[in-house]
Design an enzyme around this catalytic site. Sequence first.
Site, PDB file in Angstrom:
ATOM      1  CE1 TYR A   1      -8.491   0.228  -0.533  1.00  0.00           C
ATOM      2  CE2 TYR A   1      -6.335   0.545  -1.495  1.00  0.00           C
ATOM      3  CZ  TYR A   1      -7.259  -0.271  -0.881  1.00  0.00           C
ATOM      4  OH  TYR A   1      -6.943  -1.569  -0.599  1.00  0.00           O
TER       5      TYR A   1
ATOM      6  CD1 TRP B   1      -3.347  -0.592   0.684  1.00  0.00           C
ATOM      7  CD2 TRP B   1      -2.147  -2.310   1.430  1.00  0.00           C
ATOM      8  NE1 TRP B   1      -4.168  -1.699   0.704  1.00  0.00           N
ATOM      9  CE2 TRP B   1      -3.462  -2.773   1.158  1.00  0.00           C
ATOM     10  CE3 TRP B   1      -1.213  -3.226   1.903  1.00  0.00           C
ATOM     11  CZ2 TRP B   1      -3.860  -4.084   1.354  1.00  0.00           C
ATOM     12  CZ3 TRP B   1      -1.602  -4.537   2.086  1.00  0.00           C
ATOM     13  CH2 TRP B   1      -2.907  -4.959   1.821  1.00  0.00           C
TER      14      TRP B   1
ATOM     15  CG  ASP C   1     -11.773  -8.448   4.253  1.00  0.00           C
ATOM     16  OD1 ASP C   1     -11.046  -8.542   3.251  1.00  0.00           O
ATOM     17  OD2 ASP C   1     -11.919  -7.394   4.894  1.00  0.00           O
TER      18      ASP C   1
ATOM     19  CB  CYS D   1      -9.178  -4.167  -0.269  1.00  0.00           C
ATOM     20  SG  CYS D   1      -9.947  -2.737  -1.079  1.00  0.00           S
TER      21      CYS D   1
ATOM     22  CG  HIS E   1     -11.980  -3.043   3.085  1.00  0.00           C
ATOM     23  ND1 HIS E   1     -10.780  -3.401   2.514  1.00  0.00           N
ATOM     24  CD2 HIS E   1     -12.339  -4.089   3.876  1.00  0.00           C
ATOM     25  CE1 HIS E   1     -10.427  -4.605   2.946  1.00  0.00           C
ATOM     26  NE2 HIS E   1     -11.366  -5.041   3.765  1.00  0.00           N
TER      27      HIS E   1
END
Length: 689
Positions: free
Chosen positions: A516, A241, A358, A277, A335
């Site tokens: 994000y 990220w 997830d 994600c 997300h």
Amino acid sequence: MAEDLVLESCNLECESNNQNHMTADMGSQQLVVRRGQSFTITLHFAGRGYEEGVDRLTLNVETGPCPIESSGTKSHFPVSDALQESAWSAVVDHQDGTSLSLLIYSPPDARIGRYTLTLEASTGYQGTSFRLGEFILLFNPWCPDDSVFLEYEDQRCEFVLTQQGLIYQGSLKFIVPTAWNFGQFEDEIVDICLQLLDTNPKFLRDQNRDCSRRNNPVYIGRVVSAMVNCNDDQGVLAGRWDNKYEDGVSPMSWIGSVDILRRWRKYGCQPVRYGQCWVFAAVACTVLRCLGIPTRVVTNYNSAHDTNSNLVIDRYLDEMGNLQKTSKDTIWNYHCWVESWMTRPDLPPGCDGWQALDPTPQEKSEGAYCCGPAPVKAIKEGELKLKKYDIPFVFAEVNADMVYWVLQKDGSRKKTIHSSIVGKNMSTKSVGKDTREDITHNYKYPEGSDQEREVFAKAELQKSYLTEEEKGVSIKIKVSEGMNNGCDFDVFAVISNNTETERLCRLMFCARTASYSGVMGPECGMKDLLNVILLPHAEKTVPLRILYEKYGSCLTQDNMIKLVALLFEYQTGDIVLGVRDIYIKNPDIKIRVLGEPMQKRKLVAELTLTNPLSTPLCGCEFTLEGAGLTQGQKTQELASPVEPGQEAKVRVDLTPQLSGLHKLVVNFESDKLKGVKGYRNVIVAPLPK
């Protein structure tokens, strides 16, 4: 006494069986069937045919490295008079001379996986064993007794059979649909999905126990959630990220799961770099759909990551509006996770249906980086005491209260006045069409309703609400049209004085590029007004100009800018906060299809993008995918730079393999524009008969 039966050959009838079991798009090279539904094989004997009452035929099915009947990974059953609904069984379908067709039935709770099939033929006391071949067994959403049964055909088509879809990105106020090629029926994918199950740590620890649990979609979903990330296993994707992707592929560049899964297998189950994600969720969706579990990708805007389980997200700002890193709690602009459809016999009634899973590695669950399956109904009702699985974490993602604190120069901190924004516009692709379905109501009751208050009381959460009247002085951030990459534009702080008295304030209005996931970048716009006079019951609008020369070089591939407006009231000492994330729109990719799309006939796609920037684009390339339209990825590079206002244009040859509706998914990359996406639906006509 009759001579022994001698098997000459066996036809697994892959083409017709796969057609009947909704796996025809996987091809006809191997038999892929669904549990709880019969399939046909044809035996060809040499010399003489089967004689009922003389010959005894027994079949044997085995899956996994150590098949055991008591574990459900092995079954030995005779060809009998009738099929059984709850066990492996077989009957004679019809006989033609020395050819014999058998119907084989698998129970609706059979273990999924790759099976070997053998035949034992005995006449009198003598018996001979013949290996008939292999087949793959999947979950069956068409079977009412399967735990993944889905009632409506249009939903089964969307959540199991459809190979392309839309994933929602952007921001709360500017939702962007991005096309994705799931490709669950493309070459090699089912084999890779089974290899993924055989690589998971639970299988490596205890092969028998792991394979024996593969009849349960709850177990499979949890394994897939852990194996899509590589944090504590040989999982598929490494997450990153920090905008540094030089030693891999930027998460924004992927347009499908197929290339990712093939790379993972090709390089010996080494993690593919890099995912975020929506990539984790999309790959999980591919694997679960491939295995037969109805699955969809969902997006939660303003998604909370509550690390200390207190259902409160604390954010800290300095007096200039800069975010300070004093809390591990975060709010992501959006997300993505997946929902899978299944029953939950392990939980109290009312938990069947959609389950949140997830695969993005955030927190450990029972020692592994996975999350779910958490029943969406239990999340909505605030059933946080249910143990299986991770309901409090997902509840916090959509419900946590958000508190902003301003750190004063004297070391003290002051709570701001700011309304809650967590868990908004939860989105997924609609069934059968390219529109957004808002599913927020599945996760939470309307804000301020009696039902919501009851849920929060059950969850022991105090939710703060502020009406306009209670705010005294309030602030909102509004935006203008034309927030396009390469352009300058204005944003506005709109301040309302809801009181009877004049107020004197200081306004700090700041813009910073952001990712994000909420990480802040450099400043790209700033205004500090020391004396803002607010008349009673009046509104004041303060503009802030955002210049491309300021944001262009520091915009991340997420194309996000965070706007923060801090209003300090001199009389009361109150601090009022306004926050808004804006999305900088990339140019559109125009996709033209030249010629009539017909199965197995050549087709040309023309791809065009106009350079919106004031500088040339170098290193331009288009990449495209489309299950049924093209084998694997196709990449076209441009030899020359594209000047400002000029078009980048390529033509790509396609040969559609499958008829029907398909999506052509396109990504554009250059030195200054990355992750620009486009798609077009293509209806392919079948070959004339």
